[in-house]
Design an enzyme around this catalytic site. Structure first.
Site, PDB file in Angstrom:
ATOM      1  N   GLN A  52       0.833  -1.204   0.000  1.00 52.63           N
ATOM      2  CA  GLN A  52       0.000   0.000   0.000  1.00 52.63           C
ATOM      3  C   GLN A  52       0.864   1.249   0.000  1.00 52.63           C
ATOM      4  O   GLN A  52       0.626   2.191  -0.758  1.00 52.63           O
ATOM      5  CB  GLN A  52      -0.917  -0.010   1.229  1.00 52.63           C
ATOM      6  N   THR A  83     -11.933  -5.125   6.213  1.00 54.74           N
ATOM      7  CA  THR A  83     -11.080  -3.945   6.095  1.00 54.74           C
ATOM      8  C   THR A  83     -11.856  -2.869   5.356  1.00 54.74           C
ATOM      9  O   THR A  83     -12.799  -3.178   4.621  1.00 54.74           O
ATOM     10  CB  THR A  83      -9.807  -4.273   5.293  1.00 54.74           C
ATOM     11  N   CYS A 196     -13.206   2.267  10.226  1.00 54.19           N
ATOM     12  CA  CYS A 196     -12.045   1.450  10.592  1.00 54.19           C
ATOM     13  C   CYS A 196     -12.477   0.611  11.785  1.00 54.19           C
ATOM     14  O   CYS A 196     -12.992   1.154  12.775  1.00 54.19           O
ATOM     15  CB  CYS A 196     -10.865   2.353  10.945  1.00 54.19           C
ATOM     16  N   THR A 197     -12.295  -0.688  11.693  1.00 55.72           N
ATOM     17  CA  THR A 197     -12.757  -1.572  12.761  1.00 55.72           C
ATOM     18  C   THR A 197     -12.222  -1.149  14.122  1.00 55.72           C
ATOM     19  O   THR A 197     -12.944  -1.141  15.122  1.00 55.72           O
ATOM     20  CB  THR A 197     -12.329  -3.023  12.471  1.00 55.72           C
ATOM     21  N   GLU A 198     -10.941  -0.778  14.150  1.00 59.43           N
ATOM     22  CA  GLU A 198     -10.323  -0.437  15.434  1.00 59.43           C
ATOM     23  C   GLU A 198     -10.973   0.788  16.074  1.00 59.43           C
ATOM     24  O   GLU A 198     -11.022   0.895  17.303  1.00 59.43           O
ATOM     25  CB  GLU A 198      -8.823  -0.216  15.242  1.00 59.43           C
TER      26      GLU A 198
END
Length: 229
Positions: A52, A83, A196-198
């Site tokens: 990335q 993601t 964003c999962t976090e």
């Protein structure tokens, strides 16, 4: 019950959240000892973040497409990527398999529309906020998408990559992100997407006045509905 296919490892903490939420949602809906039927192919987050950073999206697409094919071959009936940022290659991944692909952007946009919103704030990694691929997917449903000023992108990245990815949730960071959300509210946002999962480990509905749309939770709920359809 249909088998849910997952491309994970982006990060492994995100994958763990997906797995936990999928099974909690199945238990909530079906009761008893029910658990979700899943197949996951997990990739190396370090390798993908290096690709990335180097803007080698062709190789990212190849890696994730191979993971998608492995997941399909293992018996998945449809596919999710655990993601936001790597939805940059969602079309390539979707084209690599014969099973349906449940795009996160479509799921989140529909949730916002169900709440009659016209404008939403989007928080995620600096990459996801700074590029068009995810914002445009949401906007294609008729929503205006606002992101924090560029000066805040590095702060959010630091909180995600230096703290949340390692399981550290700090009250000071929560206060910082809430302040950023309040600024977007002032700019006209009617809700906030946690892309964003976090970030879902840091920000909850009780922390802010705007409606919160947690991408992972919504993705999971849509996946369970598809699995039980």
């Amino acid at each position: 019950m249909r088998t849910i296919g997952l491309i994970g490892g982006l990060s492994w903490q995100s994958s763990a959240v997906y797995y936990r939420l999928l099974n909690q949602e199945i238990e909530r809906r079906l009761g008893g000892l029910h658990s979700a039927t899943t197949v996951m192919t997990s990739v190396d987050f370090d390798r993908l973040t290096t690709l990335q950073r180097d803007e080698d999206w062709d190789e990212v697409g190849r890696v994730l497409s191979a993971a998608a094919r492995s997941t399909e071959a293992a018996g998945a009936d449809f596919l999710l990527m655990c993601t936001t940022a790597f939805h940059r290659v969602a079309e390539q991944v979707e084209a690599s398999v014969d099973i349906p692909f449940l795009h996160l952007g479509d799921v989140v946009a529909q949730a916002c529309l169900d709440h009659k919103l016209r404008s939403v704030a989007f928080l995620g990694t600096s990459f996801a906020m700074g590029r068009d691929f995810f914002r445009d997917r949401i906007a294609s449903h008729g929503l205006e998408v606002l992101v924090p000023d560029v000066e805040h992108h590095g702060t959010i990245d630091r909180i995600i990559y230096d703290e949340l990815v390692h399981g550290r949730v700090n009250d000071a960071s929560r206060k910082t992100v809430v302040g950023i959300i309040d600024g977007l509210w002032d700019a006209g946002a009617e809700g906030v997407i946690l892309g964003c999962t976090e970030l879902e480990e840091l920000i909850h509905q009780a922390d802010v006045d705007l409606p919160v749309f947690p991408c992972t939770t919504l993705h999971v709920e849509a996946a369970i509905s598809a699995a039980l359809a």
